[in-house]
Structures are given as structure tokens and as C-alpha cells.
Design a protein around this motif. Structure first.
Motif, mmCIF file in Angstrom:
data_model
loop_
_atom_site.group_PDB
_atom_site.id
_atom_site.type_symbol
_atom_site.label_atom_id
_atom_site.label_comp_id
_atom_site.label_asym_id
_atom_site.label_seq_id
_atom_site.Cartn_x
_atom_site.Cartn_y
_atom_site.Cartn_z
ATOM 1 N N THR A 1 20.705 10.590 15.826
ATOM 2 C CA THR A 1 20.289 9.402 16.564
ATOM 3 C C THR A 1 19.483 9.797 17.787
ATOM 4 N N ILE A 2 18.670 8.865 18.239
ATOM 5 C CA ILE A 2 17.955 8.973 19.508
ATOM 6 C C ILE A 2 18.265 7.703 20.275
ATOM 7 N N PHE A 3 18.866 7.855 21.450
ATOM 8 C CA PHE A 3 19.351 6.709 22.234
ATOM 9 C C PHE A 3 20.285 5.838 21.386
ATOM 10 N N ASP A 4 21.166 6.521 20.636
ATOM 11 C CA ASP A 4 22.175 5.871 19.807
ATOM 12 C C ASP A 4 21.598 5.042 18.655
ATOM 13 N N VAL A 5 20.337 5.283 18.322
ATOM 14 C CA VAL A 5 19.725 4.577 17.193
ATOM 15 C C VAL A 5 19.276 5.610 16.164
ATOM 16 N N PRO A 6 19.755 5.534 14.923
ATOM 17 C CA PRO A 6 19.290 6.473 13.893
ATOM 18 C C PRO A 6 17.781 6.303 13.670
ATOM 19 N N PHE A 7 17.057 7.398 13.692
ATOM 20 C CA PHE A 7 15.608 7.298 13.459
ATOM 21 C C PHE A 7 15.324 7.333 11.957
ATOM 22 N N SER A 8 14.252 6.669 11.575
ATOM 23 C CA SER A 8 13.882 6.594 10.165
ATOM 24 C C SER A 8 13.112 7.842 9.763
ATOM 25 N N GLN A 9 13.339 8.263 8.536
ATOM 26 C CA GLN A 9 12.641 9.422 7.993
ATOM 27 C C GLN A 9 12.182 9.079 6.572
ATOM 28 N N TYR A 10 10.867 9.072 6.388
ATOM 29 C CA TYR A 10 10.331 8.698 5.073
ATOM 30 C C TYR A 10 8.868 9.135 4.960
ATOM 31 N N VAL A 11 8.350 9.048 3.753
ATOM 32 C CA VAL A 11 6.933 9.220 3.457
ATOM 33 C C VAL A 11 6.480 7.966 2.714
ATOM 34 N N LYS A 12 5.374 7.375 3.166
ATOM 35 C CA LYS A 12 4.870 6.154 2.530
ATOM 36 C C LYS A 12 3.376 6.307 2.263
ATOM 37 N N ILE A 13 2.967 5.953 1.046
ATOM 38 C CA ILE A 13 1.564 6.018 0.641
ATOM 39 C C ILE A 13 1.175 4.669 0.036
ATOM 40 N N ARG A 14 0.001 4.200 0.400
ATOM 41 C CA ARG A 14 -0.502 2.940 -0.170
ATOM 42 C C ARG A 14 -2.009 3.062 -0.411
ATOM 43 N N THR A 15 -2.458 2.637 -1.588
ATOM 44 C CA THR A 15 -3.891 2.636 -1.904
ATOM 45 C C THR A 15 -4.311 1.242 -2.340
ATOM 46 N N ASP A 16 -5.512 0.879 -1.938
ATOM 47 C CA ASP A 16 -6.078 -0.432 -2.261
ATOM 48 C C ASP A 16 -7.501 -0.197 -2.753
ATOM 49 N N PHE A 17 -7.714 -0.397 -4.054
ATOM 50 C CA PHE A 17 -9.042 -0.178 -4.642
ATOM 51 C C PHE A 17 -9.598 -1.512 -5.129
ATOM 52 N N ARG A 18 -10.866 -1.803 -4.768
ATOM 53 C CA ARG A 18 -11.497 -3.057 -5.176
ATOM 54 C C ARG A 18 -12.862 -2.772 -5.798
ATOM 55 N N HIS A 19 -13.173 -3.548 -6.805
ATOM 56 C CA HIS A 19 -14.466 -3.409 -7.489
ATOM 57 C C HIS A 19 -15.123 -4.784 -7.576
ATOM 58 N N TYR A 20 -16.414 -4.813 -7.270
ATOM 59 C CA TYR A 20 -17.170 -6.064 -7.299
ATOM 60 C C TYR A 20 -18.349 -5.901 -8.257
ATOM 61 N N LEU A 21 -18.368 -6.718 -9.301
ATOM 62 C CA LEU A 21 -19.423 -6.686 -10.307
ATOM 63 C C LEU A 21 -20.290 -7.927 -10.137
ATOM 64 N N LYS A 22 -21.551 -7.714 -9.772
ATOM 65 C CA LYS A 22 -22.474 -8.830 -9.582
ATOM 66 C C LYS A 22 -22.965 -9.292 -10.941
ATOM 67 N N LEU A 23 -22.664 -10.538 -11.299
ATOM 68 C CA LEU A 23 -23.058 -11.093 -12.589
ATOM 69 C C LEU A 23 -24.342 -11.904 -12.505
ATOM 70 N N GLY A 24 -24.642 -12.378 -11.316
ATOM 71 C CA GLY A 24 -25.849 -13.171 -11.099
ATOM 72 C C GLY A 24 -26.105 -13.290 -9.619
ATOM 73 N N LYS A 25 -27.110 -14.065 -9.270
ATOM 74 C CA LYS A 25 -27.464 -14.207 -7.859
ATOM 75 C C LYS A 25 -26.337 -14.826 -7.047
ATOM 76 N N GLU A 26 -25.594 -15.743 -7.675
ATOM 77 C CA GLU A 26 -24.528 -16.460 -6.957
ATOM 78 C C GLU A 26 -23.184 -16.359 -7.658
ATOM 79 N N SER A 27 -22.957 -15.266 -8.398
ATOM 80 C CA SER A 27 -21.674 -15.122 -9.079
ATOM 81 C C SER A 27 -21.290 -13.655 -9.161
#
Length: 772
Positions: A568-594
Motif C-alpha cells: 500500500t501507499i498511504f494505506d491504499v493498495p496501488f494498482s498493477q496492470y498492463v493495458k493495451i488498446r487499438t482502434d483501426f478505422r478504414h474509409y472507402l470513398k464510393l462516390g463524391k458524397e458517399s
């Protein structure tokens, strides 16, 4: 009943008559034409060549047709509605009113054949074709008249295309000629490639850019001449690049930088540049003319890449201007180079900088609703100082508050209130023990932040949240951006926990995680890549990756090991972890306005050492306006977990979170009319726990996790108001993982006529901006 049927029949008859009139009048546009004139309905080009490949011939025809002028009236389903509106409006008597609006804004005046110059178009087609290497091209033009309508037909007969046989560069004694020769391997003119005038122009631009890097400030592409010899060989040309004889002497010299003058308080309204000597400060190679001593001189040293005696080059020229703009303190940046009065072949550099207001206040008011039936508002008040310590630092102090109310549903009365403040200071440089400046056009930044937030969920609990961070932000280029927080500390403490909530924890122990004290610290890193700003590309992408390391070194040093050696630190257990996040986006232009937009999110968190579970605030959630829109926010999952019947007396929906996340979304977007855009979408995904929890059966990840994927679909409207996009999405579930295996597809249950089905399954999401 007969009256109702008659009413419907009358409406159908009216609509049929209107549509019929539209088609009749749409076809009668020619009766409004001036006497003796014809309506021009377009032109076509036919390329006659037996050698050219069919694909190349069609591509050339398309390019040539795009050069024809004028363009005919726009058509829709073979008709010309804009021309029809123009004609029925008639000549307005004054420049206002409905008739004037209909004729000038909705309508479109007729394109008359008398405005078409067949010979001019033929010469344009001939020049374009010959510029592509088809010398001695023949072009003929004709027209066809049919019922007061006329089309133009052009026939292009090109000769065999000429190929580049050889390319030579200036070979005189000038120093710049040697520079040009050394860069010849990067030439855009390649032996064996077709002759192309545009390629010659691009090559002159390339050579000019190369010379600009070597000090030739006054040189121009126009001083280069391409001599083309087609007299020898079989449809081959020899290209010889030479420097024109009339090139001015100053364009043939390389220049260095002499004096550098900076005017930080330059005014567009008064640019007389009259300053007294006492207003002048000399700092290193810079002469700073500033009555107010607005900035510390080292700001210019970090921003201006030229130093006295440097050879002029365009890279440092543009780099300096971009960095001044990216400091965020100037509304106008102007740069001039003038020949030095004291040194030959040298330039004096002048930077004229117009300041933005130093201090400003920004107020943001936001109305919002979400799929959990909460409606609320938020107010943010920000005070900013753009030059806090005279080093172009940005200081921001913010206070914010908001409230979310649920006027109906299971959460009624469990309103959410929040209040807080934040202060941050951003330096336009890296603050490190080492000298790291970089040479990007984007100014690197160091940012320190302190934030406090009080959140109250009435009748349940309140949370105090403190956060402080210190880190770096930098961009490699317009596509790549990094953020590294070397210090990121979060402390969460509960208070005012009600007896009702404590009773609920007895029934659902997972609710206890929400009110646990949390101490989270460690570095975080975020990387973003995008090329979505390239509007002409058919395929564009966006990628964001996050890495969060909490308590790793501390846990290793202290030997923390849950549950036997929890530290603990100041009587509070500290968190221990590893976190990974990925965000992939693809945009396909089908026409001038779509376009077709798709997104894939993959996230994983692993708690170890001092922790056996991830902190609730760091776990993944799914569902809601920017996620799987057919399920209410934070209510989906984990896995196939279903809230047990023993907890049905809990009169609110607990948030569901977990260690793993997989989500996929795809959305077809198209412009409907004016500011209105439409979309149809499909969302899928879920969250899972990494390890089994006896209190949440079915929540853990397994080899059959794909059977627990939730699926939803829907349609929506987006209103592009220029300053924001208002989005409305209506979604329904297609697959519900909370149901028993084999019964999860619920497509057959769809019943829009049932009020009870609509209440449970028809989810309306209202939000600002696109979901991704």
C-alpha cells in the motif's frame, strides 16, 4: 371507411398529376429557347487509333471529354429539373422574392448551342493530345440536331505516341549546372517513357526545388528551357534542358543568411516599421524589435532555423514559418528576404508576427442524451493565457459541471451530477535533462495537468477523483502523432455511500469495485496515424494505439504479490496492470458524397502483482451512442453473463465492464440533400473477463467467445450544421449473447407493430459528431 379510402385516393391522384406534370414540363424545356437557338445537351469524344490499347483509349477519351466547354445543363433521370425551374419561374420583376429565388438559386439558365465554339474545343483537344506526345493529331468536330436539342461530336485521330530517347542536362561551367547534373538520377523524365509536357513542367519544378535547397533563392522554373528534338529517330524525342541566356545574374548565385530581424508585435494596420533604438534587443544572431518584450528571446532561437552565415534553403525557410504558426500565439506570420547592404550574395531575413489575444475565455454548453435514457447538460468554462511565462506557454484553468437525468426507465431517480476543475500548463518545447529539440515543422510540447472531479450518483454513492500528469506531445509529420505521459497518477476515493447501495453489494459483489479506493500511477503512451486528410484518396485509414503500464516498477521493487503481499501507499493498495488498446478505422470513398466507414477495436488488460483485477475505471465497456448502438450504454456483457433474478430488486442497471474487448462497426454514409446525410450501419462485439468470476458466470473469455458476439443494426440521419454535426441513430439488436446458446439470433422476433417490442428493442441514440 369509404371516406378514408377516398382521401387516400385523392392524395395519390394529386401526386400522380404532379409527377406527370414534372415529366411533361421537364421534356418541354425547349419551348422557352430564344428564336433560332438550340439547347446544347453535351459533347462526346471518339479516339480513333488502331495501335492504342482499348483501356488507354477509353482513359484518353474520358480526359478529353472533361476539357469540353461549356458544360451542359445538369440532368436527373434524363431530365433537366434545374432548367425547368428556371423556365417556369420566368423573368422576375425585381431582384428579390420567391420568383427571383426560384430562378437564380434553384434554377439554372439554359446552355445554348450558340455559346459552343466547336473550333475552339477542337484546338483544345488537339493541344492536349499533342502535349501527351501524339504529335500531328487531327481533330474534327460535328454536331447533331434532334428536336431543338444538339450534341457535339469530336473525332480525334492521333499519330503514334513519341517516346523519350535521351535526356541531357545543363553542361556549362555554372556551379548550379553541376548541382542539377548530380540530381539527374531523380529526374522525372525517363528514357523509354512517353513524351509528356506536364512531366517536363514537373521536372523544372523539381530542379527549382533542388536549387532552392542549395541557396538559389532567386531562381525560378521559368529560367529553365526544355529543347525537344523530334527530327531524328522513329517517333522518338531528345530532350535537352538548358538555362536560358536571359536569366538574371542574381538567379545564378547562391545566397547565405546575414541579419535576422524579428517583429513580434507587427500590426497589419500600421506597418511603417518605425522603431526607436531602445526598442531593439540583440540576442545571438537575432535582432528583436519589440517595445513590450513580449517573449523571452530564446523562443526565437528555438523557432527560427536559420543562423547567420547559413546557406539559404527552402526546408529551413518553410520549417521556421510552420513552427511560428504552430506556437499558437500568432494570427499572422509573414516572412521577407532582402539583399543585404553589407555583404555580397547574402540575404537579410525579416519575420513579421501579429499576436493573437493573449488571454481569452471559452464557454462550452452541451446538451446530450444517451441510450440508457439519460438526458442532461454540461457547462465548461475555460480561461486561457497564450503566453503565461513569456515563453509562448499555454496556461488553461477550467471549471466544469453537469447533470444527467433519467426521466423514466429503471434508473429513474438515480441522477448523476458532476463538478470539477482542471489546470494545465503546456510548454512549446521538451522539458528534459537532455537537449532534445527535433526538426519537425510541428512544435514539440510538454504538458502538466492537475484535475479534480466530484461525481454524485443520487441515492447511491459519490466519488472524488484526483489526477495529475506530466508528459510530452509531438508530431513527426501531419500523419503521425505521439503522446507520452511519464507521470500519470489517479486517486479515487468514495464517500456518501448509501445503505441502499451497500445492500445491493451484498446481492451483486461486483458493485463493490465501483466504490473501492484506487491508486493508479505509471506511464502511458499513445500513438496515432492517419491519412484521412487526403481527400482525393479512395482508401484512407486511422490508427490509434494506447499502452498503459500501472505500478510495474513499484510492484517489482516491493515484491508485491496478491493476496499474500499486497503493498500500500498511504494505506491504499496501488494498482498493477498492463493495458493495451487499438482502434483501426478504414474509409472507402464510393462516390463524391458517399463512403463506407469501418472500425475495429481490440483491447486487453492484465492485472498482476499487487492486483487481481483491473480497476473499474480502467476496464472496457461496450454499448451506447459511439459503440454498439442497439444496446444501452455500459449494459452489454461481459460474455453471456445475465444479471441473476436474485438481484431484480436492484432498481437500476449496473454498469458492466471487463478486461477484454472486441468490437467491429461498419457504416454506409451518403448525402441525401442539403445539410442532411443518411447512414445505415452494423455493429458487433462484446467484452469479457480474463479470469472466471464466481459472481459472474459466463463472463470469462473462452474458446467459444465468437458465439457471444452481440450484433445490432440500424439507420440514422446526420445534420451537418457546419459548426457541428447532430447525429440521430435508431438501432435494433439482431443477436443477443445474454440469451441461451441457440436462441441468440433474434431477427425473427422483430415486430415493429408491437409497442412492447419497440420499448425493449428500439434504441434511439442522439449525439454530436460521427461515431467514428
Amino acid at each position: 371507411m369509404n371516406k378514408k379510402h377516398n382521401h387516400i385516393r385523392n392524395h395519390i391522384t394529386k401526386y400522380f398529376v404532379l409527377i406527370s406534370l414534372f415529366f411533361v414540363f421537364g421534356c418541354s424545356n425547349t419551348k422557352y429557347l430564344p428564336e433560332g437557338d438550340l439547347l446544347y445537351t453535351g459533347g462526346s469524344v471518339k479516339v480513333k487509333d488502331s495501335i492504342m490499347k482499348k483501356k488507354d483509349r477509353k482513359a484518353l477519351q474520358t480526359e478529353l471529354e472533361g476539357l469540353l466547354r461549356p458544360k451542359p445543363n445538369k440532368t436527373f433521370l434524363g431530365l433537366r429539373p434545374k432548367l425547368w425551374f428556371y423556365n417556369i419561374a420566368g423573368e422576375p420583376k425585381k431582384q428579390k422574392g420567391f420568383r427571383y429565388w426560384l430562378r437564380t438559386k434553384v434554377g439554372e439558365e439554359p446552355v445554348l448551342f450558340s455559346k459552343v465554339d466547336l473550333d475552339y474545343n477542337a484546338s483544345v483537344l488537339r493541344n492536349f493530345t499533342e502535349n501527351r506526345g501524339y504529335f500531328k493529331t487531327r481533330v474534327s468536330a460535328d454536331s447533331t440536331v434532334n428536336n431543338k436539342r444538339v450534341t457535339a461530336e469530336y473525332t480525334v485521330v492521333p499519330k503514334k505516341q513519341y517516346i523519350i530517347k535521351s535526356v541531357t542536362f545543363p553542361d556549362d561551367s555554372l556551379k548550379m549546372s553541376k548541382i542539377i547534373a548530380r540530381s539527374s538520377r531523380r529526374s522525372l523524365l525517363k528514357v523509354g517513357k512517353p513524351y509528356d509536357l506536364d512531366a517536363i513542367k514537373a521536372e523544372r519544378e523539381r530542379i527549382d526545388a533542388r536549387l532552392k535547397e542549395k541557396g538559389y533563392y532567386y531562381f525560378s522554373p521559368d529560367y529553365l528551357l526544355a529543347k525537344v528534338d523530334s527530327s531524328k529517330g522513329d517517333h522518338e524525342v531528345k530532350i535537352r534542358l538548358v538555362i536560358k541566356d536571359e536569366t538574371p545574374a542574381k538567379a545564378l548565385r547562391a545566397y547565405t543568411i546575414n541579419n535576422i530581424f524579428v517583429y513580434p508585435n507587427y500590426s497589419l494596420a500600421n506597418d511603417s516599421m518605425v522603431y526607436r533604438k531602445k526598442n531593439i534587443t540583440q540576442y545571438k544572431d537575432f535582432t528583436i524589435i519589440d517595445t513590450a518584450e513580449t517573449f523571452k528571446p530564446r523562443v526565437y532561437d528555438r523557432t527560427i532555423y536559420f543562423k547567420k552565415g547559413d546557406l539559404y534553403n527552402r526546408t529551413d525557410h518553410n520549417l521556421t514559418l510552420n513552427r511560428f504558426v504552430n506556437l499558437g500565439t500568432f494570427s499572422f506570420v509573414k516572412n521577407e528576404f532582402k539583399p543585404s547592404d553589407s555583404i555580397d550574395n547574402a540575404l537579410d531575413s525579416y519575420y513579421y508576427l501579429t499576436l493573437l489575444p493573449k488571454k481569452f475565455i471559452r464557454v462550452e454548453v452541451l446538451g446530450k442524451t444517451n441510450s440508457a435514457s439519460y438526458t442532461g447538460t454540461e457547462l465548461n468554462l475555460n480561461w486561457n493565457n497564450r503566453n503565461f511565462l513569456r515563453g509562448a506557454e499555454l496556461f488553461t484553468a477550467s471549471i466544469f459541471g453537469g447533470a444527467d437525468f433519467q426521466l423514466g426507465g429503471v434508473n429513474k431517480g438515480k441522477n448523476i451530477y458532476k463538478l470539477g476543475g482542471e489546470v494545465s500548463l503546456t510548454w512549446p518545447r521538451f522539458i528534459t535533462p537532455f537537449n532534445i529539440e527535433g526538426n519537425s515543422e510541428y512544435v514539440p510540447r510538454t504538458k502538466a495537468t492537475i484535475r479534480y472531479e466530484y461525481q454524485k450518483r443520487t441515492q447511491l454513492y459519490a466519488l472524488n477523483s484526483f489526477n495529475t500528469s506530466f508528459g510530452y506531445l509531438w508530431k513527426e509529420n501531419i500523419r503521425k502523432e505521439h503522446q507520452l505521459n511519464v507521470i500519470d497518477v489517479t486517486y479515487v476515493s468514495p464517500n456518501h455511500v448509501t445503505a441502499e447501495y451497500l445492500e445491493d453489494i451484498q446481492q451483486d459483489p461486483a458493485l463493490g469495485k465501483v466504490i473501492e479506493k484506487q491508486l493508479i500511477f505509471g506511464p502511458t503512451y499513445n500513438y496515432t496515424y492517419t491519412n484521412t486528410m487526403q481527400k482525393r484518396r479512395k482508401n484512407t485509414i486511422y490508427f490509434n494505439g494506447e499502452l498503459d503500464l500501472a505500478g510495474n516498477i513499484t510492484g517489482l521493487v516491493t515484491g508485491a504479490d496478491y493476496p499474500d503481499k499486497v503493498k500500500t501507499i498511504f494505506d491504499v493498495p496501488f494498482s498493477q496492470y498492463v493495458k493495451i488498446r487499438t482502434d483501426f478505422r478504414h474509409y472507402l470513398k464510393l462516390g463524391k458524397e458517399s463512403e463506407l466507414a469501418s472500425r475495429l477495436i481490440v483491447g486487453a488488460g492484465f492485472a498482476y502483482g499487487n492486483s487481481n483485477t483491473m480497476p473499474a475505471s480502467k476496464q472496457f465497456v461496450v454499448g451506447g451512442t459511439n459503440s454498439i448502438r442497439a444496446f444501452r450504454a455500459r449494459t452489454l456483457g461481459p460474455g453471456s453473463y445475465v444479471i441473476p433474478e436474485t438481484t431484480t430488486n436492484i432498481n437500476y442497471t449496473p454498469d458492466q465492464s471487463a478486461d477484454l474487448k472486441l468490437e467491429f462497426n461498419t457504416e454506409y454514409r451518403a448525402k441525401l440533400f442539403s445539410i442532411v446525410r443518411g447512414a445505415v450501419f452494423l455493429d458487433a462485439g462484446n467484452i469479457w473477463l480474463l479470469h472466471a468470476d464466481p459472481n459472474k458466470p459466463g463472463a470469462e473469455i473462452s474458446k467459444d467467445f465468437m458465439k457471444e458476439i452481440a450484433v445490432g443494426a440500424g439507420a440514422g440521419l446526420r445534420f451537418d450544421l457546419s459548426f457541428l454535426i447532430l447525429r440521430t441513430d435508431l438501432a435494433i439488436p439482431l443477436r443477443n449473447p445474454a440469451l441461451p446458446d441457440g436462441q441468440r439470433w433474434v431477427i425473427d422476433d422483430i415486430n415493429f407493430g408491437s409497442s412492447s417490442w419497440r420499448k425493449d428493442n428500439l434504441i434511439l441514440n442522439i449525439a454530436i459528431g460521427y461515431p467514428f
